[in-house]
Design a protein around this motif. Structure first.
Motif, PDB file in Angstrom:
ATOM      1  N   SER A 203       0.850  -1.184   0.000  1.00  0.00           N
ATOM      2  CA  SER A 203       0.000   0.000   0.000  1.00  0.00           C
ATOM      3  C   SER A 203       0.892   1.243   0.000  1.00  0.00           C
ATOM      4  O   SER A 203       1.379   1.628   1.041  1.00  0.00           O
ATOM      5  N   PRO A 204       1.117   1.817  -1.163  1.00  0.00           N
ATOM      6  CA  PRO A 204       0.635   1.418  -2.486  1.00  0.00           C
ATOM      7  C   PRO A 204       1.507   0.317  -3.093  1.00  0.00           C
ATOM      8  O   PRO A 204       2.574  -0.007  -2.588  1.00  0.00           O
ATOM      9  N   ARG A 205       1.017  -0.181  -4.224  1.00  0.00           N
ATOM     10  CA  ARG A 205       1.731  -1.179  -5.012  1.00  0.00           C
ATOM     11  C   ARG A 205       1.625  -0.768  -6.463  1.00  0.00           C
ATOM     12  O   ARG A 205       0.550  -0.394  -6.930  1.00  0.00           O
ATOM     13  N   PHE A 206       2.732  -0.806  -7.172  1.00  0.00           N
ATOM     14  CA  PHE A 206       2.774  -0.464  -8.594  1.00  0.00           C
ATOM     15  C   PHE A 206       3.211  -1.714  -9.339  1.00  0.00           C
ATOM     16  O   PHE A 206       4.279  -2.256  -9.082  1.00  0.00           O
ATOM     17  N   ASN A 207       2.373  -2.199 -10.258  1.00  0.00           N
ATOM     18  CA  ASN A 207       2.656  -3.445 -10.953  1.00  0.00           C
ATOM     19  C   ASN A 207       2.617  -3.218 -12.456  1.00  0.00           C
ATOM     20  O   ASN A 207       1.724  -2.548 -12.965  1.00  0.00           O
TER      21      ASN A 207
ATOM     22  N   ASN B 175      14.255  -5.105 -33.641  1.00  0.00           N
ATOM     23  CA  ASN B 175      12.979  -4.459 -33.334  1.00  0.00           C
ATOM     24  C   ASN B 175      12.089  -5.431 -32.584  1.00  0.00           C
ATOM     25  O   ASN B 175      12.160  -6.630 -32.789  1.00  0.00           O
ATOM     26  N   GLY B 176      11.243  -4.906 -31.740  1.00  0.00           N
ATOM     27  CA  GLY B 176      10.310  -5.736 -31.008  1.00  0.00           C
ATOM     28  C   GLY B 176       9.182  -4.888 -30.475  1.00  0.00           C
ATOM     29  O   GLY B 176       9.178  -3.666 -30.619  1.00  0.00           O
ATOM     30  N   SER B 177       8.213  -5.544 -29.850  1.00  0.00           N
ATOM     31  CA  SER B 177       7.091  -4.820 -29.268  1.00  0.00           C
ATOM     32  C   SER B 177       6.511  -5.636 -28.115  1.00  0.00           C
ATOM     33  O   SER B 177       6.753  -6.830 -28.003  1.00  0.00           O
ATOM     34  N   ALA B 178       5.766  -4.961 -27.278  1.00  0.00           N
ATOM     35  CA  ALA B 178       5.103  -5.623 -26.151  1.00  0.00           C
ATOM     36  C   ALA B 178       3.863  -4.835 -25.774  1.00  0.00           C
ATOM     37  O   ALA B 178       3.863  -3.613 -25.795  1.00  0.00           O
ATOM     38  N   ARG B 179       2.789  -5.555 -25.454  1.00  0.00           N
ATOM     39  CA  ARG B 179       1.611  -4.930 -24.852  1.00  0.00           C
ATOM     40  C   ARG B 179       1.884  -4.877 -23.364  1.00  0.00           C
ATOM     41  O   ARG B 179       2.571  -5.735 -22.821  1.00  0.00           O
ATOM     42  N   TYR B 180       1.343  -3.857 -22.694  1.00  0.00           N
ATOM     43  CA  TYR B 180       1.574  -3.741 -21.258  1.00  0.00           C
ATOM     44  C   TYR B 180       0.306  -3.310 -20.547  1.00  0.00           C
ATOM     45  O   TYR B 180      -0.623  -2.767 -21.135  1.00  0.00           O
ATOM     46  N   LYS B 181       0.301  -3.574 -19.232  1.00  0.00           N
ATOM     47  CA  LYS B 181      -0.735  -3.072 -18.338  1.00  0.00           C
ATOM     48  C   LYS B 181      -0.032  -2.582 -17.079  1.00  0.00           C
ATOM     49  O   LYS B 181       0.698  -3.336 -16.446  1.00  0.00           O
ATOM     50  N   LEU B 182      -0.219  -1.315 -16.743  1.00  0.00           N
ATOM     51  CA  LEU B 182       0.300  -0.722 -15.513  1.00  0.00           C
ATOM     52  C   LEU B 182      -0.851  -0.629 -14.526  1.00  0.00           C
ATOM     53  O   LEU B 182      -1.932  -0.154 -14.885  1.00  0.00           O
ATOM     54  N   ARG B 183      -0.616  -1.077 -13.288  1.00  0.00           N
ATOM     55  CA  ARG B 183      -1.647  -1.002 -12.258  1.00  0.00           C
ATOM     56  C   ARG B 183      -1.095  -0.287 -11.030  1.00  0.00           C
ATOM     57  O   ARG B 183       0.033  -0.547 -10.620  1.00  0.00           O
ATOM     58  N   ILE B 184      -1.916   0.550 -10.433  1.00  0.00           N
ATOM     59  CA  ILE B 184      -1.647   1.105  -9.110  1.00  0.00           C
ATOM     60  C   ILE B 184      -2.658   0.452  -8.197  1.00  0.00           C
ATOM     61  O   ILE B 184      -3.860   0.482  -8.462  1.00  0.00           O
ATOM     62  N   MET B 185      -2.152  -0.153  -7.121  1.00  0.00           N
ATOM     63  CA  MET B 185      -3.013  -0.937  -6.250  1.00  0.00           C
ATOM     64  C   MET B 185      -2.838  -0.513  -4.798  1.00  0.00           C
ATOM     65  O   MET B 185      -1.800   0.008  -4.412  1.00  0.00           O
ATOM     66  N   ASP B 186      -3.885  -0.729  -4.029  1.00  0.00           N
ATOM     67  CA  ASP B 186      -3.844  -0.575  -2.580  1.00  0.00           C
ATOM     68  C   ASP B 186      -4.176  -1.957  -2.035  1.00  0.00           C
ATOM     69  O   ASP B 186      -5.332  -2.388  -2.099  1.00  0.00           O
ATOM     70  N   GLY B 187      -3.162  -2.673  -1.577  1.00  0.00           N
ATOM     71  CA  GLY B 187      -3.346  -4.085  -1.241  1.00  0.00           C
ATOM     72  C   GLY B 187      -3.579  -4.841  -2.537  1.00  0.00           C
ATOM     73  O   GLY B 187      -2.792  -4.745  -3.463  1.00  0.00           O
ATOM     74  N   ASN B 188      -4.682  -5.558  -2.631  1.00  0.00           N
ATOM     75  CA  ASN B 188      -5.021  -6.260  -3.870  1.00  0.00           C
ATOM     76  C   ASN B 188      -6.107  -5.550  -4.669  1.00  0.00           C
ATOM     77  O   ASN B 188      -6.607  -6.094  -5.640  1.00  0.00           O
ATOM     78  N   LYS B 189      -6.478  -4.337  -4.250  1.00  0.00           N
ATOM     79  CA  LYS B 189      -7.508  -3.567  -4.953  1.00  0.00           C
ATOM     80  C   LYS B 189      -6.851  -2.618  -5.962  1.00  0.00           C
ATOM     81  O   LYS B 189      -5.979  -1.829  -5.626  1.00  0.00           O
ATOM     82  N   VAL B 190      -7.277  -2.709  -7.222  1.00  0.00           N
ATOM     83  CA  VAL B 190      -6.761  -1.829  -8.273  1.00  0.00           C
ATOM     84  C   VAL B 190      -7.436  -0.466  -8.140  1.00  0.00           C
ATOM     85  O   VAL B 190      -8.658  -0.372  -8.136  1.00  0.00           O
ATOM     86  N   VAL B 191      -6.626   0.610  -8.013  1.00  0.00           N
ATOM     87  CA  VAL B 191      -7.188   1.961  -7.922  1.00  0.00           C
ATOM     88  C   VAL B 191      -7.024   2.738  -9.227  1.00  0.00           C
ATOM     89  O   VAL B 191      -7.794   3.653  -9.489  1.00  0.00           O
ATOM     90  N   ARG B 192      -6.034   2.383 -10.037  1.00  0.00           N
ATOM     91  CA  ARG B 192      -5.848   2.968 -11.380  1.00  0.00           C
ATOM     92  C   ARG B 192      -5.154   1.941 -12.245  1.00  0.00           C
ATOM     93  O   ARG B 192      -4.332   1.170 -11.767  1.00  0.00           O
ATOM     94  N   GLU B 193      -5.435   1.981 -13.551  1.00  0.00           N
ATOM     95  CA  GLU B 193      -4.696   1.131 -14.477  1.00  0.00           C
ATOM     96  C   GLU B 193      -4.679   1.756 -15.866  1.00  0.00           C
ATOM     97  O   GLU B 193      -5.510   2.601 -16.188  1.00  0.00           O
TER      98      GLU B 193
ATOM     99  N   VAL C  66       2.869   8.904 -18.379  1.00  0.00           N
ATOM    100  CA  VAL C  66       3.089   8.874 -16.926  1.00  0.00           C
ATOM    101  C   VAL C  66       1.736   8.900 -16.213  1.00  0.00           C
ATOM    102  O   VAL C  66       0.853   9.683 -16.567  1.00  0.00           O
ATOM    103  N   ILE C  67       1.577   8.037 -15.224  1.00  0.00           N
ATOM    104  CA  ILE C  67       0.389   8.061 -14.366  1.00  0.00           C
ATOM    105  C   ILE C  67       0.796   8.775 -13.083  1.00  0.00           C
ATOM    106  O   ILE C  67       1.810   8.445 -12.470  1.00  0.00           O
ATOM    107  N   ILE C  68       0.002   9.742 -12.670  1.00  0.00           N
ATOM    108  CA  ILE C  68       0.265  10.466 -11.425  1.00  0.00           C
ATOM    109  C   ILE C  68      -0.696   9.943 -10.361  1.00  0.00           C
ATOM    110  O   ILE C  68      -1.899   9.799 -10.603  1.00  0.00           O
ATOM    111  N   TYR C  69      -0.142   9.646  -9.197  1.00  0.00           N
ATOM    112  CA  TYR C  69      -0.926   9.080  -8.094  1.00  0.00           C
ATOM    113  C   TYR C  69      -0.646   9.896  -6.837  1.00  0.00           C
ATOM    114  O   TYR C  69       0.499  10.019  -6.401  1.00  0.00           O
ATOM    115  N   GLU C  70      -1.693  10.484  -6.267  1.00  0.00           N
ATOM    116  CA  GLU C  70      -1.578  11.271  -5.024  1.00  0.00           C
ATOM    117  C   GLU C  70      -1.901  10.381  -3.839  1.00  0.00           C
ATOM    118  O   GLU C  70      -2.911   9.687  -3.828  1.00  0.00           O
ATOM    119  N   ARG C  71      -1.061  10.447  -2.841  1.00  0.00           N
ATOM    120  CA  ARG C  71      -1.285   9.642  -1.639  1.00  0.00           C
ATOM    121  C   ARG C  71      -1.301  10.544  -0.428  1.00  0.00           C
ATOM    122  O   ARG C  71      -0.494  11.369  -0.238  1.00  0.00           O
TER     123      ARG C  71
END
Length: 184
Positions: free
Chosen positions: A65-69, A147-165, A179-184
């Motif tokens: 809390s927080p967790r960035f994945n 050259n290469g590519s990748a799909r991605y998913k960024l998550r901001i979590m509080d415990g196991n609850k996703v608060v932004r992605e 950039v994702i901005i997260y206020e705590r």
């Protein structure tokens, strides 16, 4: 939505696109994604693997809390890195795995990702500083070929609850996510 290993046919009118839009369609039995950025047109024809749909559901690393994945497709052995800027301006990433009580406990490097493309930064509950956090992903290296590519998913979590992605695609041509901005 199916996440597929893709072969890209890309025509770039400018190296760094400014925004991304995509639609998935079917051409015969093959999925095709058409994407447009401000300065490029991209067509991706994919071959889906049976396990590909679940690729963004298996989150690895410690809860916090927080967790960035960060999760990313790693079909071609790509190296995508997670960056978390703490309120005092320190950056946690593969080169600096801790700052302001936060720790990176999962770092995927090229093909050395036995549990899939995952990176994770977390704070033990009650130890995170107050203030503004910034998080982003960066496509570091295709690891195989030029050259290469990748799909991605960024998550901001509080415990196991996703608060932004946020989801998107990164490549040798478009290396940094917004950039994702997260206020705590």
């Amino acid at each position: 939505m199916h996440f597929c290993k893709v072969m890209q046919l890309t025509q770039y009118l400018q190296i760094r696109p400014w925004y991304w839009w995509s639609k998935q369609r079917t051409l015969g039995k093959a999925p095709v994604t058409v994407g447009i950025t401000a300065f490029s047109i991209m067509i991706m024809a994919g071959i889906c693997r049976p396990d590909a749909e679940d690729s963004f559901t298996k989150i690895k690393g410690s809860a916090g809390s927080p967790r960035f994945n960060l999760q990313f497709t790693n079909n071609d052995g790509s190296d995508v890195d997670l960056y978390v800027q703490t309120p005092n301006g320190s950056v946690i990433n593969y080169q600096n795995i801790s700052a302001q009580n936060g720790k990176m406990d999962v770092d995927c490097l090229c093909g050395d990702c036995p549990e899939g493309g995952n990176e994770n930064v977390y704070w033990v509950p009650g130890t995170a500083p107050k203030g503004t956090f910034k998080v982003w992903a960066r496509y570091f290296d295709p690891c195989v070929g030029e050259n290469g590519s990748a799909r991605y998913k960024l998550r901001i979590m509080d415990g196991n609850k996703v608060v932004r992605e946020m989801e998107g695609s990164l490549s040798s041509y478009d290396r940094r996510s917004p950039v994702i901005i997260y206020e705590r």
